[in-house]
Design an enzyme around this catalytic site. Structure first.
Site, PDB file in Angstrom:
ATOM      1  N   LYS A 264      12.612   3.457   5.001  1.00 47.01           N
ATOM      2  CA  LYS A 264      12.644   4.893   4.670  1.00 47.01           C
ATOM      3  C   LYS A 264      13.969   5.266   4.012  1.00 47.01           C
ATOM      4  O   LYS A 264      14.018   6.148   3.152  1.00 47.01           O
ATOM      5  CB  LYS A 264      12.448   5.727   5.931  1.00 47.01           C
ATOM      6  CG  LYS A 264      11.003   6.037   6.289  1.00 47.01           C
ATOM      7  CD  LYS A 264      10.329   4.949   6.994  1.00 47.01           C
ATOM      8  CE  LYS A 264       8.882   5.232   7.294  1.00 47.01           C
ATOM      9  NZ  LYS A 264       8.180   4.006   7.683  1.00 47.01           N
TER      10      LYS A 264
ATOM     11  N   LYS B  32      12.469  10.887  10.447  1.00 47.51           N
ATOM     12  CA  LYS B  32      11.982   9.502  10.453  1.00 47.51           C
ATOM     13  C   LYS B  32      13.102   8.485  10.698  1.00 47.51           C
ATOM     14  O   LYS B  32      14.121   8.526  10.012  1.00 47.51           O
ATOM     15  CB  LYS B  32      11.350   9.154   9.101  1.00 47.51           C
ATOM     16  CG  LYS B  32      10.158   9.989   8.719  1.00 47.51           C
ATOM     17  CD  LYS B  32       9.506   9.417   7.465  1.00 47.51           C
ATOM     18  CE  LYS B  32       8.245  10.182   7.135  1.00 47.51           C
ATOM     19  NZ  LYS B  32       7.502   9.513   6.036  1.00 47.51           N
TER      20      LYS B  32
ATOM     21  N   GLU C 211       4.724   7.259   1.920  1.00 44.74           N
ATOM     22  CA  GLU C 211       5.595   6.086   1.919  1.00 44.74           C
ATOM     23  C   GLU C 211       4.922   4.907   1.236  1.00 44.74           C
ATOM     24  O   GLU C 211       3.707   4.891   1.055  1.00 44.74           O
ATOM     25  CB  GLU C 211       6.009   5.685   3.342  1.00 44.74           C
ATOM     26  CG  GLU C 211       4.861   5.182   4.169  1.00 44.74           C
ATOM     27  CD  GLU C 211       5.280   4.174   5.225  1.00 44.74           C
ATOM     28  OE1 GLU C 211       6.443   3.720   5.238  1.00 44.74           O
ATOM     29  OE2 GLU C 211       4.423   3.818   6.036  1.00 44.74           O
TER      30      GLU C 211
ATOM     31  N   GLU D 124       8.298   0.982  11.096  1.00 42.40           N
ATOM     32  CA  GLU D 124       6.966   0.925  10.497  1.00 42.40           C
ATOM     33  C   GLU D 124       5.933   0.875  11.605  1.00 42.40           C
ATOM     34  O   GLU D 124       6.249   0.534  12.737  1.00 42.40           O
ATOM     35  CB  GLU D 124       6.818  -0.359   9.663  1.00 42.40           C
ATOM     36  CG  GLU D 124       7.737  -0.458   8.473  1.00 42.40           C
ATOM     37  CD  GLU D 124       7.472   0.616   7.448  1.00 42.40           C
ATOM     38  OE1 GLU D 124       6.317   1.041   7.304  1.00 42.40           O
ATOM     39  OE2 GLU D 124       8.434   1.057   6.806  1.00 42.40           O
ATOM     40  N   GLY D 125       4.708   1.189  11.238  1.00 47.44           N
ATOM     41  CA  GLY D 125       3.614   0.977  12.183  1.00 47.44           C
ATOM     42  C   GLY D 125       3.155   2.229  12.897  1.00 47.44           C
ATOM     43  O   GLY D 125       2.272   2.166  13.752  1.00 47.44           O
TER      44      GLY D 125
ATOM     45  N   ARG E  80       0.854  -1.198   0.000  1.00 46.41           N
ATOM     46  CA  ARG E  80       0.000   0.000   0.000  1.00 46.41           C
ATOM     47  C   ARG E  80       0.883   1.239   0.000  1.00 46.41           C
ATOM     48  O   ARG E  80       1.805   1.335   0.800  1.00 46.41           O
ATOM     49  CB  ARG E  80      -0.898   0.021   1.236  1.00 46.41           C
ATOM     50  CG  ARG E  80      -2.106   0.957   1.102  1.00 46.41           C
ATOM     51  CD  ARG E  80      -2.831   1.151   2.433  1.00 46.41           C
ATOM     52  NE  ARG E  80      -2.016   1.916   3.340  1.00 46.41           N
ATOM     53  CZ  ARG E  80      -1.822   1.613   4.632  1.00 46.41           C
ATOM     54  NH1 ARG E  80      -2.379   0.572   5.177  1.00 46.41           N
ATOM     55  NH2 ARG E  80      -1.050   2.372   5.383  1.00 46.41           N
TER      56      ARG E  80
ATOM     57  N   ARG F  50      -7.725   7.350   5.601  1.00 51.35           N
ATOM     58  CA  ARG F  50      -7.716   7.592   7.047  1.00 51.35           C
ATOM     59  C   ARG F  50      -7.743   9.097   7.266  1.00 51.35           C
ATOM     60  O   ARG F  50      -6.881   9.816   6.759  1.00 51.35           O
ATOM     61  CB  ARG F  50      -6.465   6.983   7.690  1.00 51.35           C
ATOM     62  CG  ARG F  50      -6.480   5.450   7.665  1.00 51.35           C
ATOM     63  CD  ARG F  50      -5.167   4.864   8.120  1.00 51.35           C
ATOM     64  NE  ARG F  50      -4.071   5.290   7.264  1.00 51.35           N
ATOM     65  CZ  ARG F  50      -2.782   5.108   7.537  1.00 51.35           C
ATOM     66  NH1 ARG F  50      -2.426   4.504   8.650  1.00 51.35           N
ATOM     67  NH2 ARG F  50      -1.850   5.528   6.696  1.00 51.35           N
TER      68      ARG F  50
ATOM     69  N   ASN G 106       4.346   0.958   1.715  1.00 56.50           N
ATOM     70  CA  ASN G 106       4.406  -0.094   2.739  1.00 56.50           C
ATOM     71  C   ASN G 106       4.553  -1.456   2.083  1.00 56.50           C
ATOM     72  O   ASN G 106       3.682  -1.869   1.319  1.00 56.50           O
ATOM     73  CB  ASN G 106       3.121  -0.079   3.564  1.00 56.50           C
ATOM     74  CG  ASN G 106       3.000   1.183   4.387  1.00 56.50           C
ATOM     75  OD1 ASN G 106       3.735   1.385   5.345  1.00 56.50           O
ATOM     76  ND2 ASN G 106       2.083   2.049   3.994  1.00 56.50           N
TER      77      ASN G 106
ATOM     78  N   SER H 163      -2.091  -2.572   6.333  1.00 52.55           N
ATOM     79  CA  SER H 163      -3.339  -2.969   6.983  1.00 52.55           C
ATOM     80  C   SER H 163      -4.560  -2.276   6.381  1.00 52.55           C
ATOM     81  O   SER H 163      -4.440  -1.359   5.584  1.00 52.55           O
ATOM     82  CB  SER H 163      -3.248  -2.706   8.482  1.00 52.55           C
ATOM     83  OG  SER H 163      -2.963  -1.360   8.704  1.00 52.55           O
TER      84      SER H 163
HETATM   85  P1  ADP Z   1       5.100   4.443   9.358  1.00 52.60           P
HETATM   86  O1  ADP Z   1       5.779   3.466   8.476  1.00 52.60           O
HETATM   87  O2  ADP Z   1       5.504   4.329  10.771  1.00 52.60           O
HETATM   88  O3  ADP Z   1       3.616   4.434   9.159  1.00 52.60           O
HETATM   89  P2  ADP Z   1       5.112   6.933   7.872  1.00 52.60           P
HETATM   90  O4  ADP Z   1       6.215   7.398   7.026  1.00 52.60           O
HETATM   91  O5  ADP Z   1       3.908   6.442   7.137  1.00 52.60           O
HETATM   92  O6  ADP Z   1       5.650   5.865   8.893  1.00 52.60           O
HETATM   93  O7  ADP Z   1       4.673   8.093   8.830  1.00 52.60           O
HETATM   94  C1  ADP Z   1       3.650   7.945   9.796  1.00 52.60           C
HETATM   95  C2  ADP Z   1       2.628   9.056   9.662  1.00 52.60           C
HETATM   96  O8  ADP Z   1       3.274  10.343   9.782  1.00 52.60           O
HETATM   97  C3  ADP Z   1       1.985   9.088   8.291  1.00 52.60           C
HETATM   98  O9  ADP Z   1       0.867   8.230   8.271  1.00 52.60           O
HETATM   99  C4  ADP Z   1       1.617  10.549   8.135  1.00 52.60           C
HETATM  100  O10 ADP Z   1       0.368  10.828   8.758  1.00 52.60           O
HETATM  101  C5  ADP Z   1       2.713  11.275   8.891  1.00 52.60           C
HETATM  102  N1  ADP Z   1       3.761  11.733   7.943  1.00 52.60           N
HETATM  103  C6  ADP Z   1       4.747  10.979   7.428  1.00 52.60           C
HETATM  104  N2  ADP Z   1       5.518  11.695   6.585  1.00 52.60           N
HETATM  105  C7  ADP Z   1       5.004  12.948   6.555  1.00 52.60           C
HETATM  106  C8  ADP Z   1       5.353  14.160   5.866  1.00 52.60           C
HETATM  107  N3  ADP Z   1       6.397  14.212   5.046  1.00 52.60           N
HETATM  108  N4  ADP Z   1       4.596  15.247   6.094  1.00 52.60           N
HETATM  109  C9  ADP Z   1       3.533  15.206   6.932  1.00 52.60           C
HETATM  110  N5  ADP Z   1       3.157  14.100   7.614  1.00 52.60           N
HETATM  111  C10 ADP Z   1       3.875  12.970   7.436  1.00 52.60           C
HETATM  112 MG    MG Z   2       4.779   2.327   7.021  1.00 53.40          MG
END
Ligand code: ADP
Ligand code: MG
Length: 452
Positions: A284, A343, A126, A347-348, A106, A427, A128, A133
C-alpha cells in the site's frame, strides 16, 4: 424480487455444485461458495475502462519491482516499524538469479457515482501482486448465471469470463522456456486452505497444457527443497515456476523454516510469482507513492499514466498535509473519519480500519509508527438490490460490488514479452460490510452484465 420457492432454491444450489462453485467451510466440509442470483450490471463504457487498466498496472509493477532503490527509499521508514516488511527486505536477493519475471496479478475497483458525471467512475482499490485469488471459481459464475437465468438474463448481456485460461497459458509458456526439460510448477499453499478448489482449477488448466504441479507449504518446502545447480529442486523435481498462494502475510512466515524456504525460493533460479521485489511493489505504501504524478511518470508513459490516474482516489501518508485544509491527513481523518480508510502494509483482507475503530487506532499511533500506514479516501460504491445465496439460504439485500481484473505479464529483463488482460472477478457484499472476502463470509461471487 420475490423470494424463491424451496424447489427453486434447491435448483440454484444444484447448479452451483454442478459448476464446481465450491469451497470448504470451517469444518472442512465441501459447500457451495457464496454467490449472487442476480448479476452485477455495468455500462459498456465502464467495462472498456476496466479492461484498459490491467496492462498499464502490470507495466508499472514490473518497472517499480525492477527499481530496488525506489523500493528501498519508499519503504525505509515502514521497515523500521514493521517486522514483516523488514523480513521481506532482508531476504531480497542482491545478485540476480533470474532475469525473467512472471506476474499473475489482479487490480480491484469499485464504481462510484460522482457529482457532475454521467455514469459511474471506476475507483481503484488496490493492485494485488501476490496470491491474487479466484481466477478459477470466478470463471464459472457467468455460466452459472447463464443457466440460472435461462440463457438470456433480462436487460443485458453476460460478460464471458475464463481468467484461469490466460494465466495457465502464461505459466505453461514459462515452464516450456525454462532451462530444464522436466520443470514443474510448485504451488506454495497454506495448510487448511478453504479456497482450495480455486487453486485446483489452475492445476487442472496447467495439466491440460502438459504441466505438472506440486503443492507444498513453506514449512514442507524447507524439509524437501534444496538448490541444485542454481535450480530449486523438490525431491527429484525441478520447480521451473513457483506460484504463491501463501506468504503474503506474517502468519505464513512465523517459523524459521518458513523464512528459510522463502529465502531458498528467492535465491534459486525458479521463476517466482511473485519475486520479493514484486511483492514489495504491491504494498500500500508503494501504491500511495505512485499517486504522486511525477513519481508515476518516472515509470510509465504519459498515456499510461492518464489511464491509471483516471481511476485513482486520494491516498496519503499520515503526516502529509491535505489541501485545502493544510492539516496532516491523520488529524483530518480523526475529525472526519467517515471520509477515510486506514490501511497497514498487509494483504488478504480484514486489516483496514474505519470510523470509530480508525479514530481509536490513530489516537494510539506514535509519530514513528505512522510511517507504516496510509490513509485512503473512502470510496462509496454504487449500491443496488440483489439476491444472495449462502449455504442454501437466500438473502435479499442492498449490495455493492468490487470488480477485479486479472492480468499476466512476462518480461526478460526490461523487455516485456507478454502483457494480457485475463478476465474478471466480481465480489458482491451487503453495503454495510466493509470487506469483500468470500472465504471470510462477506463477499459473494458474481458476474458482469453489460446494460445499455
Ligand atoms: P487487502 O490487500 O487486505 O485485500 P484492500 O486494500 O484490498 O486490502 O482492502 C480490503 C477491502 O477493504 C477491499 O476489498 C475493499 O472492500 C475495502 N476497501 C479498501 N479500500 C477502500 C476504500 N478506499 N474505500 C472503501 N472501501 C475500501
Ligand atoms: Mg490485497
Amino acid at each position: 424480487m420475490r423470494p424463491l420457492t424451496d424447489a427453486q432454491r434447491a435448483t440454484a444450489v444444484d447448479l452451483a455444485l454442478a459448476q464446481g462453485l465450491i469451497q470448504r467451510d470451517e469444518r472442512g466440509e465441501v459447500v457451495h461458495a457464496p454467490l449472487t442470483l442476480t448479476p452485477c450490471p455495468l455500462p459498456i463504457e465502464t467495462l472498456a475502462a476496466l479492461e484498459a487498466q490491467i496492462q498499464p498496472w502490470n507495466v508499472l509493477t514490473h518497472r517499480v519491482a525492477s527499481d530496488l532503490d525506489f523500493l528501498r527509499d519508499s519503504l525505509e521508514r515502514v521497515r523500521q516499524s514493521d517486522r514483516f516488511i523488514a523480513d521481506l527486505f532482508d531476504m531480497l536477493r542482491v545478485e540476480e538469479t533470474q532475469a525473467w519475471r512472471l506476474l499473475l496479478t489482479r487490480s480491484d475497483y469499485f464504481m462510484q457515482n460522482e457529482p457532475g458525471r454521467i455514469g459511474p467512475r471506476l475507483c481503484h482499490v488496490e493492485h494485488n501482486t501476490i496470491a491474487a485469488s479466484y481466477p478459477g471459481l470466478s470463471g464459472k459464475m457467468a455460466s452459472f448465471h447463464k443457466t440460472w437465468l435461462g440463457l438470456h438474463p433480462p436487460g443485458g448481456v453476460l460478460v464471458p469470463n475464463a481468467p484461469v485460461e490466460d494465466m495457465a497459458q502464461a505459466v505453461a509458456e514459462v515452464v516450456a522456456r525454462y532451462d530444464h526439460p522436466r520443470g514443474v510448477v510448485l504451488m506454495i499453499v497454506q495448510a487448511g486452505e478453504r479456497n482450495v478448489f480455486d487453486q485446483r482449477i489452475l492445476e487442472q488448466a496447467l495439466a491440460e497444457r502438459g504441466v505438472r504441479s506440486l503443492r507444498l507449504t513453506l514449512d514442507e518446502l524447507q524439509a524437501r527443497g534444496r538448490l541444485r545447480e542454481g535450480h530449486l529442486a523438490v525431491d527429484e523435481e525441478i520447480a521451473a515456476v513457483t506460484y504463491f498462494r501463501a506468504g503474503y502475510g506474517p502468519n505464513d512466515l512465523t517459523t524459521p523454516e518458513a523464512l528459510a524456504a522463502r529465502r531458498l525460493i528467492e535465491h534459486s533460479s525458479t521463476v517466482s510469482v511473485p519475486d520479493l521485489a514484486t511483492q514489495l511493489a504491491g504494498t500500500k505504501k508503494v501504491q500511495q507513492r505512485l499517486t504522486v504524478p511525477d513519481v508515476l511518470r518516472a515509470f510509465v508513459s504519459e498515456e499510461e499514466a492518464q489511464v491509471l490516474e483516471s481511476a485513482f482516489v486520494g491516498l496519503y501518508e499520515l503526516d502529509h498535509s491535505v489541501p485545502p485544509s493544510g492539516m496532516p491527513a491523520w488529524r483530518l481523518a480523526m475529525l472526519q473519519p467517515e471520509r477515510w480508510v486506514l490501511k497497514p502494509q498487509r494483504e488478504g483482507g480484514g486489516n483496514n480500519h474505519y470510523d470509530a475503530g480508525m479514530v481509536e487506532v490513530l489516537a494510539k499511533l506514535s509519530p514513528e509508527k505512522r510511517a507504516a500506514w496510509v490513509l485512503m479516501e473512502r470510496i462509496r460504491p454504487v449500491p443496488r438490490q440483489a439476491a444472495l445465496l449462502n449455504r442454501g439460504e437466500e438473502q435479499h439485500a442492498e449490495v455493492v460490488s468490487e470488480i477485479g481484473w486479472f492480468g499476466t505479464l512476462f518480461a526478460d529483463g526490461a523487455e516485456i514479452l507478454r502483457n494480457e488482460p485475463s478476465g474478471y472477478l466480481v465480489r458482491t457484499r451487503p453495503t454495510e460490510a466493509t470487506e469483500s472476502g468470500v472465504s471470510a463470509g462477506y463477499g459473494h461471487l458474481d458476474s458482469l452484465l453489460v446494460v445499455d
